[in-house]
Scaffold this motif. Sequence first.
Motif, PDB file in Angstrom:
ATOM      1  N   GLY A   9      31.375  74.562  12.823  1.00 56.07           N
ATOM      2  CA  GLY A   9      30.959  74.924  14.172  1.00 56.07           C
ATOM      3  C   GLY A   9      31.556  76.201  14.714  1.00 56.07           C
ATOM      4  N   ALA A  10      31.905  77.139  13.818  1.00 53.99           N
ATOM      5  CA  ALA A  10      32.388  78.444  14.263  1.00 53.99           C
ATOM      6  C   ALA A  10      31.575  79.545  13.586  1.00 53.99           C
ATOM      7  N   PRO A  11      30.227  79.490  13.718  1.00 54.90           N
ATOM      8  CA  PRO A  11      29.386  80.443  12.984  1.00 54.90           C
ATOM      9  C   PRO A  11      29.553  81.882  13.416  1.00 54.90           C
ATOM     10  N   ALA A  12      30.190  82.120  14.572  1.00 55.76           N
ATOM     11  CA  ALA A  12      30.374  83.489  15.051  1.00 55.76           C
ATOM     12  C   ALA A  12      31.629  84.146  14.474  1.00 55.76           C
TER      13      ALA A  12
ATOM     14  N   ARG B  31      21.605  81.761  19.740  1.00 57.73           N
ATOM     15  CA  ARG B  31      22.863  81.508  19.028  1.00 57.73           C
ATOM     16  C   ARG B  31      22.630  80.436  17.972  1.00 57.73           C
ATOM     17  N   PRO B  32      23.471  80.384  16.951  1.00 58.43           N
ATOM     18  CA  PRO B  32      23.297  79.355  15.916  1.00 58.43           C
ATOM     19  C   PRO B  32      23.468  77.950  16.494  1.00 58.43           C
ATOM     20  N   ALA B  33      22.634  77.024  16.035  1.00 59.12           N
ATOM     21  CA  ALA B  33      22.718  75.640  16.516  1.00 59.12           C
ATOM     22  C   ALA B  33      24.044  74.998  16.135  1.00 59.12           C
ATOM     23  N   GLU B  34      24.687  75.499  15.078  1.00 60.61           N
ATOM     24  CA  GLU B  34      25.956  74.913  14.620  1.00 60.61           C
ATOM     25  C   GLU B  34      27.063  75.022  15.661  1.00 60.61           C
ATOM     26  N   GLN B  35      26.845  75.804  16.711  1.00 56.43           N
ATOM     27  CA  GLN B  35      27.868  75.917  17.752  1.00 56.43           C
ATOM     28  C   GLN B  35      28.110  74.602  18.486  1.00 56.43           C
TER      29      GLN B  35
ATOM     30  N   LYS C 145      16.416  77.145  22.027  1.00 56.46           N
ATOM     31  CA  LYS C 145      15.754  78.434  21.805  1.00 56.46           C
ATOM     32  C   LYS C 145      14.325  78.291  21.320  1.00 56.46           C
ATOM     33  N   GLY C 146      13.780  77.079  21.282  1.00 54.16           N
ATOM     34  CA  GLY C 146      12.402  76.925  20.852  1.00 54.16           C
ATOM     35  C   GLY C 146      12.087  75.490  20.500  1.00 54.16           C
ATOM     36  N   SER C 147      10.841  75.257  20.138  1.00 52.24           N
ATOM     37  CA  SER C 147      10.375  73.898  19.878  1.00 52.24           C
ATOM     38  C   SER C 147      11.044  73.264  18.664  1.00 52.24           C
ATOM     39  N   GLU C 148      11.609  74.092  17.774  1.00 54.86           N
ATOM     40  CA  GLU C 148      12.247  73.555  16.573  1.00 54.86           C
ATOM     41  C   GLU C 148      13.695  73.118  16.809  1.00 54.86           C
ATOM     42  N   SER C 149      14.265  73.452  17.972  1.00 53.01           N
ATOM     43  CA  SER C 149      15.685  73.181  18.211  1.00 53.01           C
ATOM     44  C   SER C 149      16.063  71.708  18.134  1.00 53.01           C
TER      45      SER C 149
END
Length: 398
Positions: A296-299, A129-133, A149-153
């Motif tokens: 914060g509503a990227p969905a 999911r987008p980090a902006e959540q 979701k990964g090392s870049e999070s």
Amino acid sequence: MSAPWLHVIGIGDNGLDSLAPATRAVLEDAEVIFGADRHHELTAPLTAERRAWPSPFDALISDLKSLRGRRVAVLATGDPLWYSVGARIGREIDPSEILYHPQLSAFQLAACRMGWSLADCETLTIHGRPAEQVIPFLAASQQLLILTKGSESPSKIAQILRDRGFAPSRMTVLAHMGGAEEARFDGNAAGWSHEVPEFHTLAVELIAEDGATLLPRFGLPDHAFVSDGNMTKQEVRAVTLAKLGPVRGGLLWDIGCGSGSVAIEWMRAARDARAIGIEHRADRRALAAQNALALGAPALKLIDAKAPDGLSDLPAPDAVFIGGGLTREVVEIALVALKPHGRLVANAVTLEGEAMLLSLRSEFGGDLSRLSVSRAKPVGSLSGWKPFMPVTQWSLTK
């Protein structure tokens, strides 16, 4: 009733050793095991047929159903019903056919490592999911536990915090908790530079900078949105959201969504709330998309249509807001589609729109209100009231 044939098993980073004896026996007896690569690596000694997650992932349910009657296990990390595959399986396969075997969740382990009360933390996920959540949950002194979701999070979260006045916030990466490679990385958002393992949970203690402008969860000021000037103003928006009644996981149709202010506030106001914005102007859809990402509503889903076009194939809503495109046909379609106990709210600023709402209230019932808002503005060296156009609001519960 026959015994469950499908076992959904939570597993820890120490693999088979994390399982209770009875659960381990079930897994050792399985004919087919589904899981991610790391799950299969953690259970390498077992000889069952191995299957990876299908692509697309939606095919998992049909794959599982095709194996009904065999001994099947699905492996998940930690608690399989907390932001995990177990919930999806349970919605589409009869729960009487499934037995869940929970493991300590990443949230529980992280709270223990941090010495935090789990009940006082916001538990979030940006896995897939987008980090902006995470943005709606940013508040002074709040503690966040985030599945990543990964090392870049962590770097992505640190950037979001810096951009919004939370640069001093403390960040801790907890990697491979409970396993032989467990590691911890501490820092803050201002100077985060750690290279961390891909598999980890992120703990954040939010600290606001002096002078930072912190946004409320809902009731956002007008300046928080980019718009062309045509948007539901803060005071009217607050009343509108109160009448719409956001609920967890609820779906809103925002008809004539403009810059998206009502839909975005709906999504911020309740966990996992969803919204579909129907807007025929491309420039306003672009503004709504920009606001959704920033707030914060990227969905937020945006549809290029002018109501009633575009409404027929949408999933049934829990609430409908009509901020533009008000016609009798639109209202009738919305009322038919609305779930039982769902709410409809329509706002109008023109005399023609008000006449329509009067007629609709006479036919369908509901409540009618007239909202007048004035704000103090400079008048020379003094101040005076500057009124906005009054808004007529019709609301009803199905």
